[in-house]
Design an enzyme around this catalytic site. Structure first.
Site, PDB file in Angstrom:
ATOM      1  N   SER A  24       0.656  -1.080   0.011  1.00 46.19           N
ATOM      2  CA  SER A  24       0.113   0.186   0.033  1.00 46.19           C
ATOM      3  C   SER A  24       0.928   1.227   0.175  1.00 46.19           C
ATOM      4  O   SER A  24       0.616   2.303  -0.638  1.00 46.19           O
ATOM      5  CB  SER A  24      -0.904   0.017   1.429  1.00 46.19           C
ATOM      6  OG  SER A  24      -2.125  -0.853   1.259  1.00 46.19           O
ATOM      7  N   ARG A  28       1.626   4.270  -3.024  1.00 46.12           N
ATOM      8  CA  ARG A  28       1.423   5.745  -2.835  1.00 46.12           C
ATOM      9  C   ARG A  28       2.927   6.275  -2.822  1.00 46.12           C
ATOM     10  O   ARG A  28       2.755   7.449  -3.516  1.00 46.12           O
ATOM     11  CB  ARG A  28       0.886   5.917  -1.361  1.00 46.12           C
ATOM     12  CG  ARG A  28      -0.740   5.381  -1.378  1.00 46.12           C
ATOM     13  CD  ARG A  28      -0.950   5.145  -0.069  1.00 46.12           C
ATOM     14  NE  ARG A  28      -2.531   4.910   0.014  1.00 46.12           N
ATOM     15  CZ  ARG A  28      -3.050   3.710  -0.128  1.00 46.12           C
ATOM     16  NH1 ARG A  28      -2.376   2.652  -0.594  1.00 46.12           N
ATOM     17  NH2 ARG A  28      -4.414   3.701   0.006  1.00 46.12           N
ATOM     18  N   GLY A  96      -6.286  -3.616  -7.637  1.00 42.46           N
ATOM     19  CA  GLY A  96      -7.627  -2.816  -7.292  1.00 42.46           C
ATOM     20  C   GLY A  96      -6.906  -1.324  -6.861  1.00 42.46           C
ATOM     21  O   GLY A  96      -7.382  -0.256  -7.090  1.00 42.46           O
ATOM     22  N   ARG A 124     -14.419  -6.464 -10.415  1.00 44.09           N
ATOM     23  CA  ARG A 124     -14.662  -6.017  -9.138  1.00 44.09           C
ATOM     24  C   ARG A 124     -15.459  -4.747  -9.325  1.00 44.09           C
ATOM     25  O   ARG A 124     -15.510  -3.984 -10.087  1.00 44.09           O
ATOM     26  CB  ARG A 124     -13.352  -5.666  -8.534  1.00 44.09           C
ATOM     27  CG  ARG A 124     -12.674  -7.187  -8.174  1.00 44.09           C
ATOM     28  CD  ARG A 124     -11.177  -6.625  -7.250  1.00 44.09           C
ATOM     29  NE  ARG A 124     -11.327  -6.142  -6.024  1.00 44.09           N
ATOM     30  CZ  ARG A 124     -10.324  -5.945  -5.317  1.00 44.09           C
ATOM     31  NH1 ARG A 124      -9.035  -6.135  -5.861  1.00 44.09           N
ATOM     32  NH2 ARG A 124     -10.598  -5.241  -4.311  1.00 44.09           N
ATOM     33  N   SER A 178     -13.164   2.503   3.076  1.00 50.28           N
ATOM     34  CA  SER A 178     -12.367   2.006   1.921  1.00 50.28           C
ATOM     35  C   SER A 178     -11.338   3.084   1.750  1.00 50.28           C
ATOM     36  O   SER A 178     -11.493   4.266   1.374  1.00 50.28           O
ATOM     37  CB  SER A 178     -13.201   1.854   0.902  1.00 50.28           C
ATOM     38  OG  SER A 178     -12.042   1.709  -0.352  1.00 50.28           O
ATOM     39  N   GLN A 180      -9.042   2.740  -0.724  1.00 50.37           N
ATOM     40  CA  GLN A 180      -9.111   3.000  -2.025  1.00 50.37           C
ATOM     41  C   GLN A 180      -9.927   4.161  -2.325  1.00 50.37           C
ATOM     42  O   GLN A 180      -9.567   4.978  -3.430  1.00 50.37           O
ATOM     43  CB  GLN A 180      -9.235   1.909  -2.779  1.00 50.37           C
ATOM     44  CG  GLN A 180      -8.143   0.800  -2.590  1.00 50.37           C
ATOM     45  CD  GLN A 180      -8.343  -0.490  -3.145  1.00 50.37           C
ATOM     46  OE1 GLN A 180      -9.453  -0.948  -3.732  1.00 50.37           O
ATOM     47  NE2 GLN A 180      -7.404  -1.658  -2.922  1.00 50.37           N
ATOM     48  N   ASP A 329      -7.351  -7.199   5.059  1.00 52.27           N
ATOM     49  CA  ASP A 329      -6.707  -8.088   4.019  1.00 52.27           C
ATOM     50  C   ASP A 329      -6.059  -9.495   5.181  1.00 52.27           C
ATOM     51  O   ASP A 329      -5.658 -10.441   4.386  1.00 52.27           O
ATOM     52  CB  ASP A 329      -5.262  -7.375   3.487  1.00 52.27           C
ATOM     53  CG  ASP A 329      -5.878  -6.610   2.528  1.00 52.27           C
ATOM     54  OD1 ASP A 329      -7.055  -6.674   2.046  1.00 52.27           O
ATOM     55  OD2 ASP A 329      -5.150  -5.453   2.088  1.00 52.27           O
ATOM     56  N   LYS A 356     -13.218  -8.844  -2.715  1.00 53.89           N
ATOM     57  CA  LYS A 356     -11.771  -8.515  -3.047  1.00 53.89           C
ATOM     58  C   LYS A 356     -11.268  -9.390  -3.910  1.00 53.89           C
ATOM     59  O   LYS A 356     -12.191  -9.639  -5.077  1.00 53.89           O
ATOM     60  CB  LYS A 356     -11.188  -9.081  -1.617  1.00 53.89           C
ATOM     61  CG  LYS A 356     -11.415  -8.026  -0.445  1.00 53.89           C
ATOM     62  CD  LYS A 356     -10.870  -6.812  -0.660  1.00 53.89           C
ATOM     63  CE  LYS A 356     -11.088  -5.885   0.542  1.00 53.89           C
ATOM     64  NZ  LYS A 356     -10.648  -4.583   0.349  1.00 53.89           N
ATOM     65  N   ARG A 403      -3.830 -13.949  -1.343  1.00 53.01           N
ATOM     66  CA  ARG A 403      -3.938 -14.203   0.232  1.00 53.01           C
ATOM     67  C   ARG A 403      -4.602 -15.538   0.541  1.00 53.01           C
ATOM     68  O   ARG A 403      -4.325 -16.099   1.603  1.00 53.01           O
ATOM     69  CB  ARG A 403      -4.657 -12.990   0.848  1.00 53.01           C
ATOM     70  CG  ARG A 403      -3.879 -11.779   0.527  1.00 53.01           C
ATOM     71  CD  ARG A 403      -4.449 -10.620   1.454  1.00 53.01           C
ATOM     72  NE  ARG A 403      -4.126  -9.271   1.005  1.00 53.01           N
ATOM     73  CZ  ARG A 403      -2.769  -8.783   0.908  1.00 53.01           C
ATOM     74  NH1 ARG A 403      -1.979  -9.221   1.594  1.00 53.01           N
ATOM     75  NH2 ARG A 403      -2.723  -7.491   0.412  1.00 53.01           N
TER      76      ARG A 403
HETATM   77  C1  S3P Z   1      -5.802  -0.922   0.104  1.00 52.50           C
HETATM   78  C2  S3P Z   1      -7.248  -0.779   0.550  1.00 52.50           C
HETATM   79  C3  S3P Z   1      -7.824  -1.931   0.966  1.00 52.50           C
HETATM   80  C4  S3P Z   1      -7.087  -3.222   0.884  1.00 52.50           C
HETATM   81  C5  S3P Z   1      -6.408  -3.404  -0.044  1.00 52.50           C
HETATM   82  C6  S3P Z   1      -5.190  -2.234  -0.297  1.00 52.50           C
HETATM   83  C7  S3P Z   1      -4.980   0.083  -0.452  1.00 52.50           C
HETATM   84  O1  S3P Z   1      -8.837  -2.178   0.026  1.00 52.50           O
HETATM   85  O2  S3P Z   1      -8.081  -4.446   0.864  1.00 52.50           O
HETATM   86  O3  S3P Z   1      -5.713  -4.757  -0.307  1.00 52.50           O
HETATM   87  O4  S3P Z   1      -3.840   0.373  -0.317  1.00 52.50           O
HETATM   88  O5  S3P Z   1      -5.803   1.352  -0.300  1.00 52.50           O
HETATM   89  P1  S3P Z   1     -10.194  -1.267   0.249  1.00 52.50           P
HETATM   90  O6  S3P Z   1     -10.064   0.115   0.219  1.00 52.50           O
HETATM   91  O7  S3P Z   1     -11.145  -1.597  -1.011  1.00 52.50           O
HETATM   92  O8  S3P Z   1     -11.003  -1.683   1.477  1.00 52.50           O
END
Ligand code: S3P
Length: 448
Positions: A24, A28, A96, A124, A178, A180, A329, A356, A403
């Site tokens: 993550s 970023r 995602g 998704r 979320s 994301q 996760d 997921k 996972r």
């Molecule tokens: C993530 C946010 C989570 C997580 C994903 C990584 C991120 O998803 O499950 O593996 O890096 O922002 P969601 O925002 O859909 O919960």
């Protein structure tokens, strides 16, 4: 497609190992370095496939990303307005995070783009970002979702902003916690003429907020509420010089392996322990697992620790509420802990797991049953009846979900004979050296 053959652990796992850097934070770091004014250094960058997808997308958008070494990148930022039109579709692979966060940036550009992904990502739900980004003036379209009326999936087509169009202010009360969605909205907010205000039910991972603040973005946070008011901001992001901490989501598999196999003593160095990510540490502690967190200060604006894990008898847990986003996760590997506890663990409030990389409640329930563990799926969770008897050796499918593959491999260590985990290549999404790391701790794993 490779299959893992996991042999039962004949003795405890032992050793001190690193894990890949945080996926993550890696996404970023790349995104913000690409948008910065100047050259950034990202050390300890993971070569997991998801992070590589983000790097490739930015290369296609004209950002200079140079491999200084196996783990270090030099990124020549294009500035907020310096990305160029890609001459091909942007392939987000299985990620995602790549697709959703990039959408927040691309809907603000004066060029068109198309985001595509693999079969799992293409199934998704994307309306969670398409809706809010449209509401502030972005032109995004997807394919109608085959199962959810009103939702859309990838490919995402993003049209250019033209004729003086711009993104406007946005106030969003998100129904899901979320990171994301939050990050896509905040990234679009960098370009908006007006403020962004985002509230989520409970705080999801906050790496975006931490990095934005470190780079001089006028952001304010208060628990699950964040606002960004760019008026008076010069629109410049200061370049980064960071070393990405180890991924607690990767460490989780090794921790649980040590916690369920008697005689184990495993240490994992330099892991990021941001409180929005450490739900599993709390779950395992509540269940009586052996765990010590040894703080190591901060790295890249994130708390760091060495983690030490060993086996103790496990009691059942209750997993729900605000703990779920902080372990989002890690629920599959928490199911593995539950499978070895003395009684029934109940998981609730985890319906997000159904969207997921696979439907993780259904896939994990199938894996647990294949190993002879009694479990019952509910719409938003599961009830798992643990046992300390050796598990039935199993032959299971990962369904292309990294996972699930790693959780099944850890569970297989507690079986009474060799087990097969099929379709295991997906592990490279987040933990390319998973098998090597398990072997370094003394596990016997063959790859067929
Ligand atoms: C993530 C946010 C989570 C997580 C994903 C990584 C991120 O998803 O499950 O593996 O890096 O922002 P969601 O925002 O859909 O919960």
């Amino acid at each position: 497609m490779s299959t893992l053959v996991v042999h039962p652990a004949s003795r405890g796992l032992e050793g001190s190992v690193p894990v890949p850097s945080d996926k993550s934070i890696g996404h970023r770091a790349l995104i913000f370095a690409a948008l910065a004014d100047g050259t950034s250094r990202i050390a300890g960058f993971s070569r997991g496939e998801d992070n590589v997808s983000t790097a490739n997308c930015f290369r296609a958008l004209g950002v200079g990303i140079e491999d200084v070494s196996k783990t270090e990148l030099k990124v020549t930022g294009a500035g907020l307005f310096g990305l160029r039109a890609p001459d091909h579709d942007l392939d987000c692979g299985n990620s995602g995070t790549t697709m959703r966060l990039l959408s927040g940036i691309l809907c603000a550009q004066q060029f068109a783009s198309r985001l595509v992904g693999d079969a799992s990502l293409s199934g998704r739900p994307m309306m969670r970002i398409v809706g809010p980004l449209r509401a502030r003036g972005g032109h995004l379209d997807g394919k109608p979702h085959p199962k959810k009326a009103g939702d859309v999936t990838a490919p995402l087509d993003i049209r250019a902003l033209v004729n003086g169009e711009f993104l406007t202010e946005l106030e969003l009360d998100s129904q899901v916690a979320s990171a994301q969605v939050k990050s896509a909205v905040l990234l679009s907010g960098l370009y908006a003429h007006g403020a962004t205000y985002f509230r989520e039910p409970t705080l999801s991972r906050d790496h975006t907020e931490r990095m934005m603040l470190a780079m001089g973005v006028p952001l304010q946070t208060s628990g699950p509420v964040v606002s960004l008011d760019p008026s008076g901001w010069d629109g410049k992001l200061a370049p980064l010089d960071i070393e990405v901490p180890g991924d607690v989501s990767a460490a989780a598999f090794l921790l649980v392996a040590a916690q369920i196999i008697p005689g184990s003593k495993v240490s994992i160095r330099d892991v990021g322990v941001n409180p929005t990510r450490t739900g599993l540490l709390e779950i395992s502690r509540d269940m009586g697992a052996g765990l010590r967190v040894e703080p190591q200060g901060d790295r890249a604006g994130e708390p760091l620790a060495n983690l030490h894990a060993w086996h103790e008898p496990l009691r059942p847990g209750r997993i729900g509420g605000e703990l779920v986003p902080r372990a989002i996760d890690e629920i599959p590997i928490a199911c593995v802990l539950a499978a070895r506890a003395s009684g029934a663990t109940v998981i609730t409030d985890a319906e997000e797991l159904r969207v997921k990389e696979s439907d993780r409640l259904a896939t994990m329930a199938g894996v647990l049953r294949a190993f002879g563990v009694e479990c019952e799926e509910t719409p938003d969770g599961m009830r798992i009846v643990g046992t300390d008897r050796p598990l039935t050796p199993a032959d299971v499918e990962s369904r292309g979900d990294h996972r699930i593959a790693m959780s099944a491999a850890v569970l297989a260590l507690a079986a009474s004979g060799p087990s097969k985990i099929r379709d295991a290549d997906c592990i490279a999404t987040s933990f390319p050296r998973f098998v090597g790391t398990l072997r370094a701790l003394g596990a016997r794993v063959d790859v067929e």
